[in-house]
Design an enzyme around this catalytic site. Structure first.
Site, short mmCIF file in Angstrom:
data_model
loop_
_atom_site.label_atom_id
_atom_site.label_comp_id
_atom_site.label_asym_id
_atom_site.label_seq_id
_atom_site.Cartn_x
_atom_site.Cartn_y
_atom_site.Cartn_z
N TYR A 1 0.72 -0.98 0.47
CA TYR A 1 -0.02 0.02 -0.38
C TYR A 1 0.85 1.13 -0.30
O TYR A 1 0.81 2.38 -1.44
CB TYR A 1 -0.78 0.27 1.56
CG TYR A 1 -1.87 1.00 1.38
CD1 TYR A 1 -2.86 0.91 -0.19
CD2 TYR A 1 -1.66 1.60 2.10
CE1 TYR A 1 -3.46 2.07 0.59
CE2 TYR A 1 -3.00 3.15 2.18
CZ TYR A 1 -3.38 2.92 1.56
OH TYR A 1 -4.98 4.54 1.54
N ASP A 2 1.82 1.29 0.50
CA ASP A 2 2.85 2.81 0.66
C ASP A 2 3.14 2.69 0.14
O ASP A 2 3.16 3.88 -0.40
CB ASP A 2 3.46 2.55 2.21
CG ASP A 2 2.71 2.09 3.59
OD1 ASP A 2 1.68 2.50 3.36
OD2 ASP A 2 3.42 2.11 4.66
N PHE B 1 -15.30 0.76 15.61
CA PHE B 1 -16.08 0.83 17.30
C PHE B 1 -17.59 0.82 16.71
O PHE B 1 -18.64 0.51 17.16
CB PHE B 1 -15.83 2.75 17.34
CG PHE B 1 -13.35 2.10 18.23
CD1 PHE B 1 -13.62 0.62 17.93
CD2 PHE B 1 -13.33 2.57 18.71
CE1 PHE B 1 -12.51 0.25 19.03
CE2 PHE B 1 -11.54 2.60 19.06
CZ PHE B 1 -11.48 1.41 19.39
N ARG C 1 -11.82 0.17 9.23
CA ARG C 1 -11.28 1.11 9.75
C ARG C 1 -11.79 1.42 11.49
O ARG C 1 -12.67 1.02 11.58
CB ARG C 1 -11.67 2.66 9.15
CG ARG C 1 -10.31 2.50 7.67
CD ARG C 1 -9.84 3.57 6.80
NE ARG C 1 -12.07 3.06 6.53
CZ ARG C 1 -12.66 4.53 5.73
NH1 ARG C 1 -11.81 5.41 4.98
NH2 ARG C 1 -13.30 4.65 5.22
N THR D 1 -1.60 2.09 21.89
CA THR D 1 -0.89 3.47 22.18
C THR D 1 -0.73 4.37 21.03
O THR D 1 -0.46 5.30 21.03
CB THR D 1 0.17 3.54 22.54
OG1 THR D 1 1.02 1.98 22.26
CG2 THR D 1 -0.12 2.83 24.46
N LYS E 1 1.34 3.87 -3.38
CA LYS E 1 0.75 5.16 -3.60
C LYS E 1 2.31 6.31 -3.83
O LYS E 1 1.74 7.06 -4.50
CB LYS E 1 0.80 5.67 -1.53
CG LYS E 1 -0.87 4.98 -1.27
CD LYS E 1 -2.49 5.48 -2.39
CE LYS E 1 -3.95 4.73 -1.98
NZ LYS E 1 -4.88 5.42 -3.61
N ARG F 1 0.50 9.43 13.65
CA ARG F 1 -0.56 9.87 13.00
C ARG F 1 -0.54 11.70 12.95
O ARG F 1 -1.93 11.73 13.47
CB ARG F 1 -1.58 9.32 11.41
CG ARG F 1 -1.68 9.96 10.50
CD ARG F 1 -0.20 9.37 9.42
NE ARG F 1 0.20 7.82 9.32
CZ ARG F 1 1.26 7.19 8.96
NH1 ARG F 1 1.88 8.26 9.42
NH2 ARG F 1 1.31 6.57 8.74
N THR G 1 -1.35 7.38 17.73
CA THR G 1 -2.53 8.16 18.19
C THR G 1 -2.34 8.24 16.43
O THR G 1 -1.67 8.21 15.89
CB THR G 1 -1.42 9.02 19.12
OG1 THR G 1 -0.15 9.21 18.07
CG2 THR G 1 -1.65 9.01 20.46
N ARG G 2 -3.86 9.01 16.29
CA ARG G 2 -3.86 9.77 15.62
C ARG G 2 -5.01 11.01 15.37
O ARG G 2 -5.40 10.82 16.50
CB ARG G 2 -5.23 8.64 13.92
CG ARG G 2 -4.72 7.25 14.07
CD ARG G 2 -3.17 7.23 13.38
NE ARG G 2 -3.01 5.99 12.79
CZ ARG G 2 -2.22 5.56 13.39
NH1 ARG G 2 -0.91 6.24 14.24
NH2 ARG G 2 -1.63 3.95 13.00
#
Length: 224
Positions: free
Chosen positions: A51-52, A97, A92, A114, A55, A187, A116-117
């Site tokens: 993916y990375d 959730f 996602r 842990t 792109k 991110r 973070t976004r």
């Protein structure tokens, strides 16, 4: 590449390439918030490389076609877009959730949870995409996201549970072996470039965006 070749033979007014924040890989701590001039910390053989790196290759092709053929390309790098319209099987974190909570299921956290976004509501993101597409900033790349409200996954689960009056349990489990590893620890975009050149300014805060998304998702589950 087919679209770029088409644009060579059939001049277009503007060409927008959807890249991703994933092109930065796992940024060094001093590169967060991450700006567009950061080259990235990406493994070309890691579990997320397909993916990375694809792109990143797409951005390279756009850059080359702009430089050689003058294709009016703009690149956007979305950061964790969420909101109404997500499918039930969307894996996602936000739709996962919300749909779990709506169906009376536990919110599952993969340890250590842990990461973070920051999260960009769909209307803000779409505004940024169109501002890039309709601009004259050819050959430029822009972070499209939110630069405030960085939150770890456990705290995000607690916010969602709170929005359901605390009736949704949160369960921590070991990360499944089939789940793609090598995720970025943080991110968070630097959006000064988009602010200055596109007059881009996200407006919807996380709590309000989650509220809207829950309402839409509830209706979607009810009516299909």
């Amino acid at each position: 590449r087919n679209l770029l070749n088409y644009a060579v033979k059939n001049p277009v007014t503007s060409f927008l390439y959807f890249s991703t924040s994933e092109i930065y890989g796992n940024p060094h701590p001093d590169k967060v918030p991450t700006s567009e001039d950061y080259y990235g910390n990406v493994s070309c053989t890691g579990p997320r490389a397909c993916y990375d790196e694809s792109k990143r290759l797409g951005e390279t092709m756009c850059s080359v076609y702009h430089r050689i053929h003058k294709i009016p390309v703009k690149v956007v790098r979305p950061f964790n877009v969420y909101g109404p319209g997500s499918r039930i099987d969307d894996d996602r974190v936000v739709p996962k959730f919300i749909y779990s909570a709506l169906q009376g299921k536990e919110l599952t956290l993969h340890l250590p949870s842990t990461q973070t976004r920051t999260f960009s509501y769909i209307s803000d993101a779409m505004t940024g995409f169109f501002k890039a597409l309709l601009s004259d900033r050819n050959g430029q790349a822009y972070n499209i996201g939110v630069d405030v409200g960085e939150i770890d996954m456990e705290s995000l689960a607690e916010v969602v549970s709170f929005m359901f009056k605390g009736k949704v349990n949160i369960k921590k489990i070991e990360c499944p072996t089939e789940y793609p590893m090598d995720q970025a620890l943080r991110r968070n975009p630097n959006i000064l470039k988009a602010r200055g050149e596109l007059s881009y300014e996200p407006k919807v805060k996380l709590f309000e965006g989650l509220k809207r998304t829950i309402e839409w998702s509830r209706d979607y589950l009810k009516h299909g």
